[in-house]
Design a protein around this motif. Structure first.
Motif, PDB file in Angstrom:
ATOM      1  N   ARG A 178     -11.894   1.554   0.547  1.00  0.00           N
ATOM      2  CA  ARG A 178     -12.128   0.926  -1.034  1.00  0.00           C
ATOM      3  C   ARG A 178     -11.847   1.954  -1.849  1.00  0.00           C
ATOM      4  N   PHE A 179     -12.238   3.317  -1.556  1.00  0.00           N
ATOM      5  CA  PHE A 179     -11.855   4.370  -2.424  1.00  0.00           C
ATOM      6  C   PHE A 179     -10.340   4.523  -2.718  1.00  0.00           C
ATOM      7  N   GLU A 180      -9.662   4.325  -1.767  1.00  0.00           N
ATOM      8  CA  GLU A 180      -8.172   4.496  -1.490  1.00  0.00           C
ATOM      9  C   GLU A 180      -7.791   3.361  -2.600  1.00  0.00           C
ATOM     10  N   GLU A 181      -8.084   2.103  -2.590  1.00  0.00           N
ATOM     11  CA  GLU A 181      -7.868   1.281  -3.603  1.00  0.00           C
ATOM     12  C   GLU A 181      -8.116   1.447  -4.860  1.00  0.00           C
ATOM     13  N   LYS A 182      -9.399   2.074  -4.899  1.00  0.00           N
ATOM     14  CA  LYS A 182      -9.811   2.476  -6.422  1.00  0.00           C
ATOM     15  C   LYS A 182      -8.522   3.777  -6.871  1.00  0.00           C
ATOM     16  N   LEU A 183      -8.468   4.579  -5.951  1.00  0.00           N
ATOM     17  CA  LEU A 183      -7.684   5.605  -6.418  1.00  0.00           C
ATOM     18  C   LEU A 183      -6.198   4.999  -7.011  1.00  0.00           C
ATOM     19  N   GLN A 184      -5.483   3.780  -6.350  1.00  0.00           N
ATOM     20  CA  GLN A 184      -4.311   3.357  -6.493  1.00  0.00           C
ATOM     21  C   GLN A 184      -4.423   2.671  -7.982  1.00  0.00           C
ATOM     22  N   SER A 185      -5.698   1.774  -8.158  1.00  0.00           N
ATOM     23  CA  SER A 185      -6.054   1.020  -9.440  1.00  0.00           C
ATOM     24  C   SER A 185      -6.068   2.063 -10.609  1.00  0.00           C
ATOM     25  N   TYR A 186      -6.427   3.231 -10.470  1.00  0.00           N
ATOM     26  CA  TYR A 186      -6.656   4.147 -11.404  1.00  0.00           C
ATOM     27  C   TYR A 186      -5.732   5.164 -11.573  1.00  0.00           C
ATOM     28  N   HIS A 187      -4.550   5.209 -10.888  1.00  0.00           N
ATOM     29  CA  HIS A 187      -3.393   6.009 -10.815  1.00  0.00           C
ATOM     30  C   HIS A 187      -3.957   7.648 -10.385  1.00  0.00           C
ATOM     31  N   GLY A 188      -4.729   7.583  -9.441  1.00  0.00           N
ATOM     32  CA  GLY A 188      -5.280   9.074  -8.868  1.00  0.00           C
ATOM     33  C   GLY A 188      -6.432   9.704  -9.651  1.00  0.00           C
ATOM     34  N   ASN A 189      -6.930   8.943 -10.668  1.00  0.00           N
ATOM     35  CA  ASN A 189      -7.907   9.370 -11.290  1.00  0.00           C
ATOM     36  C   ASN A 189      -9.237   9.534 -10.345  1.00  0.00           C
ATOM     37  N   MET A 190      -9.479  10.582  -9.825  1.00  0.00           N
ATOM     38  CA  MET A 190     -10.454  10.630  -8.766  1.00  0.00           C
ATOM     39  C   MET A 190     -11.833  10.360  -9.473  1.00  0.00           C
ATOM     40  N   LYS A 191     -12.200  10.878 -10.495  1.00  0.00           N
ATOM     41  CA  LYS A 191     -13.556  10.749 -11.107  1.00  0.00           C
ATOM     42  C   LYS A 191     -13.747   9.146 -11.476  1.00  0.00           C
ATOM     43  N   ARG A 192     -12.806   8.512 -11.940  1.00  0.00           N
ATOM     44  CA  ARG A 192     -12.881   7.217 -12.282  1.00  0.00           C
ATOM     45  C   ARG A 192     -12.929   6.354 -11.209  1.00  0.00           C
ATOM     46  N   ALA A 193     -12.192   6.708  -9.987  1.00  0.00           N
ATOM     47  CA  ALA A 193     -12.084   5.856  -8.773  1.00  0.00           C
ATOM     48  C   ALA A 193     -13.592   5.983  -8.065  1.00  0.00           C
ATOM     49  N   ALA A 194     -14.353   7.255  -8.133  1.00  0.00           N
ATOM     50  CA  ALA A 194     -15.265   7.374  -7.446  1.00  0.00           C
ATOM     51  C   ALA A 194     -16.410   6.581  -8.165  1.00  0.00           C
ATOM     52  N   ILE A 195     -16.433   6.585  -9.497  1.00  0.00           N
ATOM     53  CA  ILE A 195     -17.363   5.899 -10.446  1.00  0.00           C
ATOM     54  C   ILE A 195     -17.474   4.319 -10.131  1.00  0.00           C
ATOM     55  N   GLU A 196     -16.136   3.985  -9.992  1.00  0.00           N
ATOM     56  CA  GLU A 196     -15.987   2.634  -9.475  1.00  0.00           C
ATOM     57  C   GLU A 196     -16.522   2.145  -8.244  1.00  0.00           C
ATOM     58  N   LEU A 197     -16.112   3.071  -7.423  1.00  0.00           N
ATOM     59  CA  LEU A 197     -16.411   2.536  -6.101  1.00  0.00           C
ATOM     60  C   LEU A 197     -18.045   2.852  -6.050  1.00  0.00           C
ATOM     61  N   ALA A 198     -18.883   3.604  -6.537  1.00  0.00           N
ATOM     62  CA  ALA A 198     -20.227   3.619  -6.719  1.00  0.00           C
ATOM     63  C   ALA A 198     -20.761   2.427  -7.400  1.00  0.00           C
ATOM     64  N   LYS A 199     -20.147   2.091  -8.305  1.00  0.00           N
ATOM     65  CA  LYS A 199     -20.818   0.669  -9.058  1.00  0.00           C
ATOM     66  C   LYS A 199     -20.737  -0.423  -8.056  1.00  0.00           C
ATOM     67  N   ASP A 200     -19.465  -0.610  -7.380  1.00  0.00           N
ATOM     68  CA  ASP A 200     -19.447  -1.577  -6.464  1.00  0.00           C
ATOM     69  C   ASP A 200     -20.399  -1.399  -5.160  1.00  0.00           C
ATOM     70  N   TRP A 201     -20.383  -0.209  -4.778  1.00  0.00           N
ATOM     71  CA  TRP A 201     -21.244   0.135  -3.828  1.00  0.00           C
ATOM     72  C   TRP A 201     -22.593  -0.477  -4.076  1.00  0.00           C
TER      73      TRP A 201
ATOM     74  N   THR B 208     -11.773  19.500  -8.823  1.00  0.00           N
ATOM     75  CA  THR B 208     -13.318  19.104  -8.748  1.00  0.00           C
ATOM     76  C   THR B 208     -13.755  18.698  -7.076  1.00  0.00           C
ATOM     77  N   LEU B 209     -15.228  18.723  -7.130  1.00  0.00           N
ATOM     78  CA  LEU B 209     -15.545  18.192  -6.001  1.00  0.00           C
ATOM     79  C   LEU B 209     -16.874  17.053  -6.310  1.00  0.00           C
ATOM     80  N   LEU B 210     -16.729  16.037  -5.683  1.00  0.00           N
ATOM     81  CA  LEU B 210     -17.803  14.813  -5.830  1.00  0.00           C
ATOM     82  C   LEU B 210     -18.534  14.444  -4.763  1.00  0.00           C
ATOM     83  N   MET B 211     -19.556  14.131  -4.784  1.00  0.00           N
ATOM     84  CA  MET B 211     -20.548  13.393  -3.592  1.00  0.00           C
ATOM     85  C   MET B 211     -20.730  12.118  -4.327  1.00  0.00           C
ATOM     86  N   VAL B 212     -20.400  11.048  -3.364  1.00  0.00           N
ATOM     87  CA  VAL B 212     -20.441   9.684  -3.686  1.00  0.00           C
ATOM     88  C   VAL B 212     -21.617   9.091  -2.843  1.00  0.00           C
ATOM     89  N   THR B 213     -22.398   8.371  -3.166  1.00  0.00           N
ATOM     90  CA  THR B 213     -23.451   7.677  -2.598  1.00  0.00           C
ATOM     91  C   THR B 213     -23.857   6.372  -2.777  1.00  0.00           C
TER      92      THR B 213
END
Length: 186
Positions: free
Chosen positions: A65-88, A108-113
Protein backbone atom coordinates in the motif's frame (compact mmCIF):
# COMPACT_ATOMS: atom_id res chain seq x y z
CA UNK A 1 1.83 4.35 19.77
CA UNK A 2 1.56 0.57 19.67
CA UNK A 3 4.58 -1.42 20.81
CA UNK A 4 5.15 -4.32 18.44
CA UNK A 5 6.68 -7.35 20.16
CA UNK A 6 8.55 -9.11 17.45
CA UNK A 7 11.76 -7.61 16.16
CA UNK A 8 14.01 -4.58 16.04
CA UNK A 9 14.35 -2.15 13.15
CA UNK A 10 16.67 0.86 13.41
CA UNK A 11 17.25 3.70 10.94
CA UNK A 12 19.90 6.40 11.12
CA UNK A 13 20.75 9.40 8.96
CA UNK A 14 24.37 10.40 9.56
CA UNK A 15 27.04 12.17 7.48
CA UNK A 16 25.13 11.91 4.21
CA UNK A 17 24.19 8.24 4.59
CA UNK A 18 20.87 6.63 5.47
CA UNK A 19 20.92 3.10 6.88
CA UNK A 20 18.06 0.89 7.97
CA UNK A 21 18.91 -2.38 9.66
CA UNK A 22 16.81 -5.12 11.17
CA UNK A 23 17.31 -8.50 12.73
CA UNK A 24 16.02 -11.56 10.92
CA UNK A 25 14.08 -13.38 13.62
CA UNK A 26 10.43 -14.32 13.22
CA UNK A 27 8.60 -15.71 16.21
CA UNK A 28 5.35 -17.55 16.63
CA UNK A 29 4.27 -16.93 20.21
CA UNK A 30 7.32 -17.76 22.31
CA UNK A 31 8.98 -19.90 19.63
CA UNK A 32 11.50 -18.83 17.00
CA UNK A 33 10.08 -19.95 13.67
CA UNK A 34 12.58 -18.37 11.25
CA UNK A 35 16.03 -16.84 11.64
CA UNK A 36 16.54 -14.86 8.43
CA UNK A 37 13.49 -12.79 7.48
CA UNK A 38 14.32 -9.72 5.37
CA UNK A 39 12.50 -6.84 7.08
CA UNK A 40 14.03 -3.95 5.13
CA UNK A 41 13.44 -2.94 1.52
CA UNK A 42 14.38 -0.32 -1.06
CA UNK A 43 11.34 1.31 -2.66
CA UNK A 44 10.60 3.82 -5.42
CA UNK A 45 13.58 3.02 -7.58
CA UNK A 46 15.95 2.76 -4.62
CA UNK A 47 15.27 6.31 -3.38
CA UNK A 48 13.32 5.31 -0.26
CA UNK A 49 14.08 2.73 2.40
CA UNK A 50 11.45 0.93 4.47
CA UNK A 51 11.63 -1.41 7.44
CA UNK A 52 8.84 -3.18 9.28
CA UNK A 53 8.08 -4.74 12.62
CA UNK A 54 5.07 -6.85 13.47
CA UNK A 55 3.14 -9.52 11.66
CA UNK A 56 5.00 -10.30 8.44
CA UNK A 57 1.88 -10.72 6.31
CA UNK A 58 0.44 -7.48 7.69
CA UNK A 59 3.70 -5.64 7.07
CA UNK A 60 3.88 -6.83 3.45
CA UNK A 61 0.33 -5.60 2.91
CA UNK A 62 1.31 -2.21 4.30
CA UNK A 63 4.49 -2.05 2.23
CA UNK A 64 2.46 -2.74 -0.92
CA UNK A 65 0.00 0.00 0.00
CA UNK A 66 2.82 2.39 0.80
CA UNK A 67 4.43 1.69 -2.59
CA UNK A 68 1.09 2.43 -4.28
CA UNK A 69 0.88 5.72 -2.39
CA UNK A 70 4.45 6.60 -3.39
CA UNK A 71 3.53 6.07 -7.02
CA UNK A 72 0.33 8.11 -6.64
CA UNK A 73 2.21 11.01 -5.04
CA UNK A 74 5.28 10.85 -7.32
CA UNK A 75 7.70 9.80 -4.58
CA UNK A 76 6.56 12.38 -2.01
CA UNK A 77 7.33 10.21 1.01
CA UNK A 78 5.64 12.37 3.65
CA UNK A 79 2.43 12.67 1.66
CA UNK A 80 2.42 8.93 0.88
CA UNK A 81 2.96 8.10 4.58
CA UNK A 82 0.16 10.42 5.70
CA UNK A 83 -2.25 8.97 3.15
CA UNK A 84 -1.30 5.43 4.16
CA UNK A 85 -1.84 6.27 7.83
CA UNK A 86 -5.28 7.72 7.04
CA UNK A 87 -6.27 4.60 5.14
CA UNK A 88 -4.78 2.36 7.80
CA UNK A 89 -6.81 4.01 10.51
CA UNK A 90 -10.12 4.20 8.66
CA UNK A 91 -10.19 1.13 6.39
CA UNK A 92 -11.96 -1.79 8.04
CA UNK A 93 -9.47 -4.42 6.82
CA UNK A 94 -6.31 -2.35 7.26
CA UNK A 95 -7.33 -1.28 10.76
CA UNK A 96 -6.74 -4.83 11.98
CA UNK A 97 -3.17 -5.03 10.71
CA UNK A 98 -0.53 -5.34 13.41
CA UNK A 99 2.70 -3.80 12.17
CA UNK A 100 4.71 -0.60 12.15
CA UNK A 101 6.88 0.93 9.46
CA UNK A 102 9.95 3.12 9.33
CA UNK A 103 10.42 4.87 6.00
CA UNK A 104 13.36 7.06 5.07
CA UNK A 105 14.77 9.05 2.20
CA UNK A 106 17.97 11.07 2.06
CA UNK A 107 16.57 13.80 4.33
CA UNK A 108 13.76 12.41 6.44
CA UNK A 109 12.86 9.51 8.72
CA UNK A 110 9.23 8.69 9.50
CA UNK A 111 7.54 6.15 11.74
CA UNK A 112 4.10 5.11 10.53
CA UNK A 113 1.62 3.34 12.82
CA UNK A 114 -1.85 1.87 12.60
CA UNK A 115 -3.22 4.47 14.98
CA UNK A 116 -2.85 7.12 12.30
CA UNK A 117 0.49 8.42 13.53
CA UNK A 118 3.16 9.62 11.16
CA UNK A 119 6.00 10.69 13.40
CA UNK A 120 9.19 12.44 12.37
CA UNK A 121 11.61 11.96 15.27
CA UNK A 122 13.52 14.89 16.77
CA UNK A 123 16.83 13.08 16.21
CA UNK A 124 18.06 11.62 12.92
CA UNK A 125 17.22 8.10 14.06
CA UNK A 126 14.15 5.95 14.56
CA UNK A 127 13.53 2.51 16.00
CA UNK A 128 10.52 0.20 16.12
CA UNK A 129 9.79 -3.25 17.49
CA UNK A 130 10.34 -4.99 20.78
CA UNK A 131 13.99 -3.97 20.98
CA UNK A 132 13.39 -0.41 19.83
CA UNK A 133 14.27 1.32 23.09
CA UNK A 134 17.54 -0.61 23.43
CA UNK A 135 18.49 0.16 19.82
CA UNK A 136 17.47 3.80 20.09
CA UNK A 137 19.43 4.29 23.31
CA UNK A 138 22.55 2.68 21.90
CA UNK A 139 22.28 4.68 18.66
CA UNK A 140 21.81 7.97 20.51
CA UNK A 141 24.86 7.27 22.66
CA UNK A 142 26.96 6.44 19.59
CA UNK A 143 25.80 9.55 17.73
CA UNK A 144 26.71 11.71 20.71
CA UNK A 145 29.94 10.06 21.83
CA UNK A 146 31.30 8.44 18.66
CA UNK A 147 30.28 10.71 15.77
CA UNK A 148 33.32 9.53 13.79
CA UNK A 149 31.55 6.20 13.18
CA UNK A 150 29.62 5.70 9.95
CA UNK A 151 25.85 5.29 9.94
CA UNK A 152 26.34 1.60 9.10
CA UNK A 153 28.72 1.10 12.03
CA UNK A 154 26.25 2.79 14.37
CA UNK A 155 23.29 0.71 13.18
CA UNK A 156 25.27 -2.53 13.34
CA UNK A 157 26.63 -1.83 16.85
CA UNK A 158 23.20 -0.74 18.14
CA UNK A 159 21.48 -3.84 16.75
CA UNK A 160 24.21 -6.06 18.22
CA UNK A 161 23.64 -4.58 21.67
CA UNK A 162 19.89 -5.00 21.23
CA UNK A 163 20.20 -8.64 20.13
CA UNK A 164 22.25 -9.34 23.26
CA UNK A 165 19.35 -8.06 25.40
CA UNK A 166 16.03 -8.59 23.56
CA UNK A 167 14.76 -12.17 23.19
CA UNK A 168 12.77 -11.20 20.07
CA UNK A 169 15.88 -9.92 18.26
CA UNK A 170 18.63 -12.11 16.80
CA UNK A 171 22.07 -11.40 15.32
CA UNK A 172 21.14 -12.14 11.67
CA UNK A 173 21.06 -8.54 10.45
CA UNK A 174 19.99 -7.18 7.10
CA UNK A 175 20.81 -3.62 6.02
CA UNK A 176 19.79 -1.26 3.25
CA UNK A 177 21.57 2.02 2.58
CA UNK A 178 21.26 5.30 0.71
CA UNK A 179 24.12 7.75 0.27
CA UNK A 180 24.02 11.23 -1.14
CA UNK A 181 25.99 11.82 -4.32
CA UNK A 182 28.67 13.88 -2.56
CA UNK A 183 29.42 11.09 -0.06
CA UNK A 184 29.51 8.43 -2.80
CA UNK A 185 32.21 10.27 -4.71
CA UNK A 186 34.55 10.65 -1.71
Amino acid sequence: MTQVKSTTVLAIIHNGAVVIGADGQATFGHTVSKHNVKKVRKLFGGKILAGFAGSTADAFTLLERFEEKLQSYHGNMKRAAIELAKDWRTDRMLRRLEAMLIVANQDTLLMVTGTGDVLEPDYPLAAIGSGSMYAQSAAMALMKHAPHLTAMEMVRASLTITADICIYTNHNFVFETLQDEEERTK
